[in-house]
Scaffold this active site. Structure first.
Site, PDB file in Angstrom:
ATOM      1  N   GLY A   1     -20.531 -10.780 -28.790  1.00 18.29           N
ATOM      2  CA  GLY A   1     -19.585 -11.425 -29.699  1.00 18.29           C
ATOM      3  C   GLY A   1     -18.189 -11.452 -29.112  1.00 18.29           C
TER       4      GLY A   1
ATOM      5  N   GLU B   1       5.119 -10.946  -5.992  1.00 17.93           N
ATOM      6  CA  GLU B   1       4.112 -11.038  -7.059  1.00 17.93           C
ATOM      7  C   GLU B   1       4.584 -10.453  -8.382  1.00 17.93           C
ATOM      8  OE1 GLU B   1       4.114  -9.143  -4.443  1.00 17.93           O
ATOM      9  OE2 GLU B   1       3.126  -7.212  -4.726  1.00 17.93           O
TER      10      GLU B   1
ATOM     11  N   GLY C   1       0.845  -1.195   0.000  1.00 17.12           N
ATOM     12  CA  GLY C   1       0.000   0.000   0.000  1.00 17.12           C
ATOM     13  C   GLY C   1       0.873   1.235   0.000  1.00 17.12           C
TER      14      GLY C   1
ATOM     15  N   HIS D   1       8.473  -7.689  -3.162  1.00 17.67           N
ATOM     16  CA  HIS D   1       7.212  -8.022  -3.849  1.00 17.67           C
ATOM     17  C   HIS D   1       7.345  -9.338  -4.629  1.00 17.67           C
ATOM     18  CE1 HIS D   1       4.906  -4.358  -3.076  1.00 17.67           C
ATOM     19  NE2 HIS D   1       6.084  -3.779  -3.024  1.00 17.67           N
TER      20      HIS D   1
ATOM     21  N   CYS E   1       5.217  -6.239   1.893  1.00 19.82           N
ATOM     22  CA  CYS E   1       5.580  -4.820   1.882  1.00 19.82           C
ATOM     23  C   CYS E   1       4.825  -4.061   2.985  1.00 19.82           C
ATOM     24  CB  CYS E   1       5.357  -4.221   0.495  1.00 19.82           C
ATOM     25  SG  CYS E   1       6.171  -2.621   0.317  1.00 19.82           S
ATOM     26  N   TYR E   2       3.826  -3.237   2.637  1.00 18.71           N
ATOM     27  CA  TYR E   2       3.076  -2.541   3.679  1.00 18.71           C
ATOM     28  C   TYR E   2       2.463  -3.558   4.655  1.00 18.71           C
ATOM     29  CZ  TYR E   2      -0.530   0.370   5.866  1.00 18.71           C
ATOM     30  OH  TYR E   2      -1.328   1.028   6.772  1.00 18.71           O
TER      31      TYR E   2
ATOM     32  N   LYS F   1      -9.261 -12.221 -17.184  1.00 18.24           N
ATOM     33  CA  LYS F   1      -9.482 -12.508 -18.612  1.00 18.24           C
ATOM     34  C   LYS F   1      -8.908 -13.868 -19.035  1.00 18.24           C
ATOM     35  CE  LYS F   1     -10.879 -10.529 -22.475  1.00 18.24           C
ATOM     36  NZ  LYS F   1     -12.040  -9.638 -22.544  1.00 18.24           N
TER      37      LYS F   1
ATOM     38  N   VAL G   1     -15.262 -12.223 -26.055  1.00 18.29           N
ATOM     39  CA  VAL G   1     -14.956 -13.441 -25.306  1.00 18.29           C
ATOM     40  C   VAL G   1     -15.842 -13.558 -24.061  1.00 18.29           C
ATOM     41  CG1 VAL G   1     -13.141 -14.709 -24.090  1.00 18.29           C
ATOM     42  CG2 VAL G   1     -12.538 -13.178 -25.965  1.00 18.29           C
ATOM     43  N   ASP G   2     -15.920 -12.463 -23.298  1.00 16.76           N
ATOM     44  CA  ASP G   2     -16.574 -12.543 -21.991  1.00 16.76           C
ATOM     45  C   ASP G   2     -18.048 -12.933 -22.125  1.00 16.76           C
ATOM     46  OD1 ASP G   2     -14.147 -11.396 -21.617  1.00 16.76           O
ATOM     47  OD2 ASP G   2     -14.908  -9.434 -21.031  1.00 16.76           O
TER      48      ASP G   2
END
Ligand code: XMP
Length: 509
Positions: free
Chosen positions: A223, A170, A58, A168, A85-86, A365, A225-226
């Site tokens: 039309g 990630e 953060g 981090h 981190c934070y 996604k 993807v989702d």
């Protein structure tokens, strides 16, 4: 209602720029993860039955007057906690350790780990981005890693199942970041790798059946993807009790409306209705130039058309949409500034009566694409570039008229055709042409022109949260520019947008 989701990891969001990445990394271990606001109560957390909790990074200092804090009882739930981190600093500060403000450290560092539950012994390259740092861990904690500038780069109390790390894991710059997540979720939290497309489909189908019951639902399809994946899921759950509705707002790309109809005829067995509502949308958009107003108007017109059609379909109480997790997180984040009203979230009008069901609301996604593949949708559909709900309206600066849409459709079709042949197509997340509303002077034949420019955009991205311009070969750019100016009436210049996101966004409006 059965426990709908596999037990997973709760990520408490303290406003860090990498919070979504944390959730993605956990899911890449096939473990479900969900982001909750930092002030979620211990009861709310317990109700989710998580196997572990991660405290995100953060922007604040833990000693800032309005620093986001968690209820310290979270540390006593008996659920393993990893502070990043934070989150690491907050864990130290809340449990009696010392946190000091130091010079800001941003970039690579070498982490030296002594060997512990979380970190394998040895040196590795990590990514740092912090102002404060832990100077002394709380009592009962052991320092498990250091860097040249960080005396407590990682700490843990294995007895209490509390772990903190300053860097981090990630971000991809941390070379053993994935291992940190694997050790936390598998070794420390005993998670099982049960977050898979097949399991998701089973639970999502169950959810749709339970909610809709014997009733009828409509699914709004564009039309993209989702919505196609949402429709396939809903079709699996409801069969003939689902009607897919495609509203052609007249703002699709060239030939796209016909393509959508073909996809549904070839690959779906639910009822399919296509409505040509272009006139209605153009009338509502007349003289409108403000991007937010366009989005709101399009959202409202969509719902108007749906409600009318849903009424004609029969007893119909549910509208199924393909909203994804990033839209949900952004719309629900109380501290984030609103950049755009996505028509499917922020743009829904107050008077809307139909219930909305969003079966993909927890998916990123790439996960939605994996679900589409598992459901047997064709690769060309699953791999389609994202396309915004308001369509070309947000790629036409200024007023949206049928003539300007046609002009843009032609330019866009040329750009996409040439980009497909360019050799960089596979690196592109999204590419398109936009039509500007300024005019510039040019010369064609021997005559003066005074016309609009087209802007090309081609970006690489992992999840649309950040994006960089793709290095399209110069020859391709030249060919696109020449063809557009020669073949599209009313356009006399072509520009290439080099801006990344941030500070720009992917779409122009
Ligand atoms: P921006 O322009 O904010 O877009 O960088 C991020 C991603 O979202 C898409 N986008 C939308 N998708 N409804 C959608 O379904 C919308 O209103 C909308 N606006 C933007 C955009 O194409 C990009 O992939």
């Amino acid at each position: 209602m059965p426990q709908l989701l596999p037990q997973g990891i709760i990520v408490l969001d303290f406003g860090g720029q990498y919070t979504q990445l944390i959730a993605r990394r956990v899911r890449e271990c096939n473990v479900f993860s969900e982001i909750l606001p930092y002030n979620a109560t211990p009861d709310e957390i317990r109700a989710k039955e998580p196997k572990g909790i991660i405290l995100s990074g953060g922007p604040e200092s833990v000693y800032a007057p309005n620093a986001p804090k968690l209820d310290p009882k979270v540390f006593d739930l008996g659920i393993p906690v990893l502070g990043i981190c934070y989150g690491h600093q907050l864990m130290a500060a809340e449990l009696g350790g010392e946190v000091h403000t130091t010079n800001r450290e941003y970039g690579n560092a070498t982490l030296r780990a002594i060997g512990s539950r979380l970190l394998e012994k040895g040196e590795s390259r990590v990514w740092m981005s912090h102002g404060d740092q832990v100077a002394a861990p709380p009592s009962g904690f052991q320092t498990t890693a250091t860097t040249d500038t960080c005396p407590v780069a990682a700490m843990e109390s294995d007895e209490r199942k509390l772990y903190g790390i300053q860097c981090h894991p990630e971000v991809t710059h941390t070379e053993r970041g994935k291992e940190v997540f694997k050790r936390f979720v598998y070794d420390i939290c005993s998670c099982r790798p049960d977050w898979t497309a097949a399991n998701f489909i089973a639970t999502a189908v169950e959810e749709i059946r339970t909610k809709v019951g014997t009733g009828h639902a409509v699914c709004a399809v564009s039309g993209g993807v989702d919505s196609c994946v949402a429709a396939a899921l809903a079709g699996k759950a409801l069969h003939k009790n689902l009607t897919c509705i495609f509203v052609d707002h007249g703002l699709m790309r060239l030939g796209e409306a016909e393509e959508v109809e073909k996809v549904f005829a070839d690959h779906y067995d639910s009822r399919f209705i296509a409505v040509d509502a272009a006139d209605q949308f153009f009338a509502a958009l007349k003289s409108v130039i403000d991007p937010e107003e366009k989005r709101k108007i399009i959202g409202a017109e969509f719902i108007r058309v749906f409600e009318k059609l849903a009424g004609e379909v029969g007893e119909c109480e549910w509208l199924i949409q393909g909203t994804l997790y990033p839209d949900v997180i952004e719309s629900g984040n109380p501290v984030a500034a609103k950049i755009k009203s996505h028509h499917n979230v922020g743009g829904l009008p107050d008077w809307m009566r139909i219930n909305v069901l969003e079966p993909l609301r927890l998916l990123f996604k790439d996960e939605a694409r994996a679900v589409g593949r598992e459901l047997g949708l064709p690769e060309h559909l699953v791999e389609r570039q994202p396309f915004p709900g308001p369509g070309l309206a947000v790629r036409i600066l200024g007023e949206v008229t049928p003539e300007r849409v046609e002009r843009l459709q032609q330019a866009d079709a040329i750009a996409i055709h040439e980009l497909r042949a360019s050799g960089v197509w596979d690196t592109i997340w999204q590419s398109y042409a936009a039509l500007l509303d300024v005019r510039s002077v040019g010369v064609m034949g021997d005559a003066r022109t005074y016309e609009n420019p087209i802007v090309l955009r081609a970006v690489a991205s992992e999840d649309a949260m950040t994006a960089v311009a793709v290095r399209v070969p110069w020859e391709t750019l030249e060919r696109i520019a020449t063809r557009i100016v020669n073949e599209v009436q009313g356009v006399n210049r072509v520009l290439y947008d080099l801006t990344s996101k941030p500070p720009a966004t992917i779409e122009w409006e």
